[in-house]
Motif scaffolding. Structure first.
Motif: not given
Length: 277
Positions: A207, A263, A267
């Motif tokens: 991130e 995120f 991800s």
């Protein structure tokens, strides 16, 4: 000078007509799911004169041939991949139903200057009728051109060259050997980017690294595994972030491009990612 992007792009054209069309698409999709292909045909007998005419002509000629069904007729007019696209994505309705008129768009001049603003990353859709019917290897851009479309968005923003478009980018990717039967090669976003005058490099799934790239005015292109964005494989572009999450340009969906993504959710679906600066 490139600007940092921390807020969502503004998309125009939210007219009453568009809202009506979206409601119609939802209705069509519900019937399509309920009745399958024949339901799709029935709807287009009302809204698509060309489909009605083609169906009647062929069906009349073959009415005594039991091996020639209405499903076969639909397959002749619309490749199965296009029907599957519509089933998965109602936003592609006009692109799919416009397929019989594809010669009106293939190879024709493209001008996207009005859609591009200096310092902003435009949202381009791979199934835009202006380039979506054009070939990309053995496929068409509308079905397989997410990689070149993402690179086009990055290129327009970073280079400011408004003569570029997804058709030209797909031609470049194909001629340079970045098109494969499995889709666009990952080397397109490193070696291919360099040949385009961009700085492309693979990033770790971090991130902090992603945010640092965006802070420097770059963008991040991600290869996605099945999840929110795809059932097979797909490329998207990360264009900014704020305290509520990341902003995405998904070349297959306006809806995905108009929301924010945290995120953790992104991800878990990212296979590989590259910074383009």
């Amino acid at each position: 000078m490139r600007q940092k992007i921390y807020e969502s792009n503004t998309y125009s054209g939210r007219s009453l007509a568009k809202h009506r069309r979206e409601r119609k698409i939802k209705k069509i999709k519900s019937i399509f799911f309920a009745f399958g292909i024949l339901g799709f045909l029935s709807i287009n007998m009302i809204n698509g004169k060309e489909i009605l005419g083609h169906w009647k002509t062929i069906d009349t000629k073959n009415q005594n041939h039991s091996n020639h069904t209405k499903t076969d007729i639909l397959g002749e007019m619309y490749p199965q991949d296009l029907l599957e696209l519509l089933e998965k994505n109602e936003e592609a309705y006009e692109f799919v139903t416009g397929y019989p008129n594809r010669l009106d768009y293939i190879g024709k001049e493209i001008d996207i200057k009005d859609e591009c603003e200096l310092g902003k990353i435009p949202l381009l859709l791979q199934w835009d009728m202006r380039w979506g019917y054009d070939s990309y290897g053995n496929d068409i851009i509308g079905l397989a051109g997410c990689g070149p479309t993402c690179m086009t968005m990055a290129y327009l923003y970073l280079k400011g060259d408004m003569d570029m478009n997804p058709r030209k980018m797909a031609e470049y990717a194909y001629e340079k050997g970045y098109y494969t039967q499995a889709g666009t090669s990952w080397s397109f976003f490193t070696e291919g980017a360099t040949e385009l005058g961009l700085l492309g490099k693979e990033l770790p799934l971090s991130e902090e690294k992603i945010k640092n790239t965006l802070d420097r005015g770059g963008v991040v292109i991600c290869s996605m595994r099945p999840g929110d964005f795809t059932t097979t494989g797909h490329f998207i572009l990360l264009r900014g972030y704020d305290e509520n999450g990341f902003f995405v340009n998904d070349p297959n969906s306006r809806k995905n491009s108009e929301r924010q993504w945290d995120f953790d959710r992104l991800s878990s679906q990212i296979k590989c990612l590259w910074s383009e600066e």
